[in-house]
Design a protein around this motif. Structure first.
Motif, mmCIF file in Angstrom:
data_model
loop_
_atom_site.group_PDB
_atom_site.id
_atom_site.type_symbol
_atom_site.label_atom_id
_atom_site.label_comp_id
_atom_site.label_asym_id
_atom_site.label_seq_id
_atom_site.Cartn_x
_atom_site.Cartn_y
_atom_site.Cartn_z
ATOM 1 N N GLU A 304 0.502 73.239 -21.468
ATOM 2 C CA GLU A 304 -0.267 72.875 -20.215
ATOM 3 C C GLU A 304 -0.246 73.498 -19.011
ATOM 4 O OE1 GLU A 304 -0.933 68.617 -17.718
ATOM 5 O OE2 GLU A 304 0.281 68.508 -19.602
ATOM 6 N N GLN A 305 1.182 74.064 -18.879
ATOM 7 C CA GLN A 305 1.325 74.895 -17.683
ATOM 8 C C GLN A 305 0.691 76.165 -17.650
ATOM 9 O OE1 GLN A 305 2.905 73.861 -14.626
ATOM 10 N NE2 GLN A 305 2.410 75.674 -13.763
ATOM 11 N N LEU A 306 0.537 76.713 -18.973
ATOM 12 C CA LEU A 306 -0.317 78.015 -19.158
ATOM 13 C C LEU A 306 -1.744 77.717 -18.636
ATOM 14 C CD1 LEU A 306 0.733 79.007 -22.738
ATOM 15 C CD2 LEU A 306 1.312 80.490 -20.476
ATOM 16 N N GLY A 307 -2.428 76.631 -18.880
ATOM 17 C CA GLY A 307 -3.652 76.344 -18.386
ATOM 18 C C GLY A 307 -3.755 76.175 -16.979
ATOM 19 N N ARG A 308 -2.675 75.539 -16.194
ATOM 20 C CA ARG A 308 -2.535 75.420 -14.772
ATOM 21 C C ARG A 308 -2.516 76.688 -14.095
ATOM 22 N NH1 ARG A 308 -2.034 70.611 -12.229
ATOM 23 N NH2 ARG A 308 -1.996 68.702 -13.381
ATOM 24 N N THR A 309 -1.472 77.439 -14.632
ATOM 25 C CA THR A 309 -1.293 78.792 -14.087
ATOM 26 C C THR A 309 -2.639 79.643 -14.310
ATOM 27 O OG1 THR A 309 1.059 78.654 -14.694
ATOM 28 C CG2 THR A 309 0.065 80.944 -14.442
ATOM 29 N N ALA A 310 -3.483 79.493 -15.331
ATOM 30 C CA ALA A 310 -4.545 80.323 -15.509
ATOM 31 C C ALA A 310 -5.625 79.773 -14.471
ATOM 32 C CB ALA A 310 -5.303 80.076 -17.057
ATOM 33 N N ALA A 311 -5.601 78.552 -14.042
ATOM 34 C CA ALA A 311 -6.808 78.160 -13.127
ATOM 35 C C ALA A 311 -6.455 78.427 -11.893
ATOM 36 C CB ALA A 311 -6.536 76.520 -13.399
ATOM 37 N N THR A 312 -5.061 78.467 -11.274
ATOM 38 C CA THR A 312 -4.740 78.826 -10.105
ATOM 39 C C THR A 312 -4.959 80.525 -10.152
ATOM 40 O OG1 THR A 312 -2.742 77.219 -9.990
ATOM 41 C CG2 THR A 312 -2.752 79.293 -8.625
ATOM 42 N N ALA A 313 -4.727 81.351 -10.951
ATOM 43 C CA ALA A 313 -4.604 82.615 -11.275
ATOM 44 C C ALA A 313 -6.309 83.276 -10.815
ATOM 45 C CB ALA A 313 -4.153 83.422 -12.327
ATOM 46 N N LEU A 314 -7.059 82.327 -11.506
ATOM 47 C CA LEU A 314 -8.522 82.787 -11.440
ATOM 48 C C LEU A 314 -9.261 82.360 -10.209
ATOM 49 C CD1 LEU A 314 -10.393 84.170 -13.514
ATOM 50 C CD2 LEU A 314 -10.934 81.858 -14.549
ATOM 51 N N THR A 315 -8.948 81.249 -9.788
ATOM 52 C CA THR A 315 -9.524 80.958 -8.388
ATOM 53 C C THR A 315 -9.159 81.604 -7.568
ATOM 54 O OG1 THR A 315 -7.802 79.146 -8.173
ATOM 55 C CG2 THR A 315 -10.026 78.524 -9.331
ATOM 56 N N ARG A 316 -7.722 81.980 -7.505
ATOM 57 C CA ARG A 316 -7.275 83.016 -6.327
ATOM 58 C C ARG A 316 -8.083 84.244 -6.459
ATOM 59 N NH1 ARG A 316 -0.622 81.961 -5.779
ATOM 60 N NH2 ARG A 316 -0.820 79.816 -5.048
ATOM 61 N N ARG A 317 -8.230 84.921 -7.742
ATOM 62 C CA ARG A 317 -8.747 86.059 -7.863
ATOM 63 C C ARG A 317 -10.231 86.074 -7.507
ATOM 64 N NH1 ARG A 317 -12.548 88.342 -8.096
ATOM 65 N NH2 ARG A 317 -13.516 89.949 -9.598
ATOM 66 N N ILE A 318 -10.923 84.812 -7.634
ATOM 67 C CA ILE A 318 -12.291 84.618 -7.018
ATOM 68 C C ILE A 318 -12.133 84.828 -5.633
ATOM 69 C CG2 ILE A 318 -14.193 82.852 -6.832
ATOM 70 C CD1 ILE A 318 -13.474 82.218 -9.698
ATOM 71 N N ASP A 319 -11.497 84.048 -4.761
ATOM 72 C CA ASP A 319 -11.216 84.143 -3.407
ATOM 73 C C ASP A 319 -10.721 85.620 -2.956
ATOM 74 O OD1 ASP A 319 -11.878 81.614 -3.088
ATOM 75 O OD2 ASP A 319 -9.810 80.984 -3.131
ATOM 76 N N ASP A 320 -9.823 86.198 -3.454
ATOM 77 C CA ASP A 320 -9.183 87.469 -2.941
ATOM 78 C C ASP A 320 -9.855 88.705 -3.439
ATOM 79 O OD1 ASP A 320 -7.701 85.649 -1.695
ATOM 80 O OD2 ASP A 320 -5.819 85.727 -3.178
ATOM 81 N N GLY A 321 -10.536 88.608 -4.598
ATOM 82 C CA GLY A 321 -11.220 89.789 -5.122
ATOM 83 C C GLY A 321 -10.288 90.544 -6.278
ATOM 84 N N GLU A 322 -9.214 90.117 -6.435
ATOM 85 C CA GLU A 322 -8.283 90.856 -7.306
ATOM 86 C C GLU A 322 -7.216 89.881 -7.933
ATOM 87 O OE1 GLU A 322 -6.594 94.543 -6.111
ATOM 88 O OE2 GLU A 322 -5.631 93.423 -4.533
#
Length: 340
Positions: A304-322
């Protein structure tokens, strides 16, 4: 008369922060906001009943505020797999907090040629969990990379030439080492590793970890038994056939807990007592583990934490560009039960 819709400006005034701070919290950029401020903004949003307009958000940012979760698997009821379900739970929960929706889609290897429909997916990023052979996985990855969306790849590594892919995985190799060292320390000199026929990278890593640990232990024998699937009947048939042919390992290391529980039925029918005559381990320790007796020695999966970590990493990438980090590994932990 309809109730006037609240604005971010009114939320900001109620909490005494800037409109930008409120926008950061609402649009999933809350890593830019302090914990106390974030708590106050979210409390005001809940208390005042603010509901952002998804249409307005998409128009302002050219985003869909949607993430895709694609699973390459041969089983039609793929969400029945506890690991996949736990990943989806973590993704859903974290994405909801950040204002994103989740689209889940299964792709089956015999229908991969028809997967071009994914070109029409209206998402801002993708999460992939892939089984099967390397060529099959490569073909789907190449197809999805053509969508030019950032990708989080579960349970696999990434190549340096893939800058917009992030790998998020648990330490399956380390978990395999822990289990092997555990049973050997309790006297095992022959180890049988039971795996499903479908090729999961995580299970390959577990087997690799067992092999590494036993390589450093001269005189300990390891064999791998392949079951047609993870289903109880297939695991039991494979193990029954192995035992009928004279195999009698000191320890059975099953690829996951459900396979370990299936194996236990065979051992019980044979009158083999655990752990005196044979040891048994699983992997993942999801909720159903606690309802089975005897408690199986296993490794805790942070799925479950893998899923949460993925969501955070992906949305930050969308915001920051990398991606801030392109290779994230979460630790695992061995839990001794009554079977070793």
């Amino acid at each position: 008369m309809s109730k006037k819709k609240l604005t971010m400006k009114e939320i900001a005034a109620a909490v005494d922060v800037s409109v930008m701070t409120v926008s950061n919290v609402i649009n999933g950029r809350d890593h830019l906001v302090g914990e106390e401020t974030k708590r106050r903004v979210k409390a005001a949003i809940d208390e005042l009943g603010y509901r952002p307009s998804a249409t307005a958000r998409a128009l302002r940012s050219s985003r869909m505020f949607s993430i895709g979760f694609i699973v390459l698997y041969d089983e039609r009821k793929f969400l029945g797999d506890p690991f996949i379900a736990a990943l989806a739970d973590g993704l859903c929960a974290q994405l909801a907090e950040q204002g994103y929706s989740l689209t889940i889609q299964g792709v089956f290897t015999d229908e991969l040629s028809e997967a071009k429909a994914f070109r029409r997916m209206e998402t801002d990023g993708l999460c992939l969990l892939l089984s099967g052979s390397q060529p099959t996985k490569y073909n789907l990855r190449e197809l999805l990379k053509s969508l030019r969306q950032p990708i989080v790849l579960f349970q696999e590594g990434v190549q340096r030439a893939e800058p917009d892919i992030c790998s998020i995985r648990q330490d399956d190799r380390g978990g395999g080492r822990l289990l092997a060292e555990h049973v050997v320390s309790r006297g095992a000199r022959s180890v049988l590793v039971v795996v499903p026929q479908v090729e999961w990278p995580a299970i390959s890593e577990r087997v690799g970890g067992v092999r590494e640990a036993l390589h450093a232990r001269p005189g300990v024998e390891m064999r791998v038994l392949v079951s047609e699937s993870e289903k109880d009947a297939d695991v039991q048939a494979a193990l029954t056939n192995y035992l009928d042919q004279g195999g009698k390992p000191d320890a059975i290391l099953a690829a996951n807990d459900q396979m370990a529980i299936a194996a236990h039925t065979v051992l019980e029918q044979r009158g083999l007592t655990l752990p005196d005559q044979i040891m048994l381990t699983g992997f993942n320790r999801f909720n159903f583990w606690r309802y089975f007796s005897p408690k199986v020695t296993t490794v805790i999966s942070p799925a479950e934490q893998l899923g949460r970590t993925a969501a955070t990493a992906l949305t930050r990438r969308i915001d920051d560009g990398e991606f801030e980090d392109r290779d994230i590994v979460l630790p695992v932990e061995l839990v001794q039960g009554q079977t070793t």
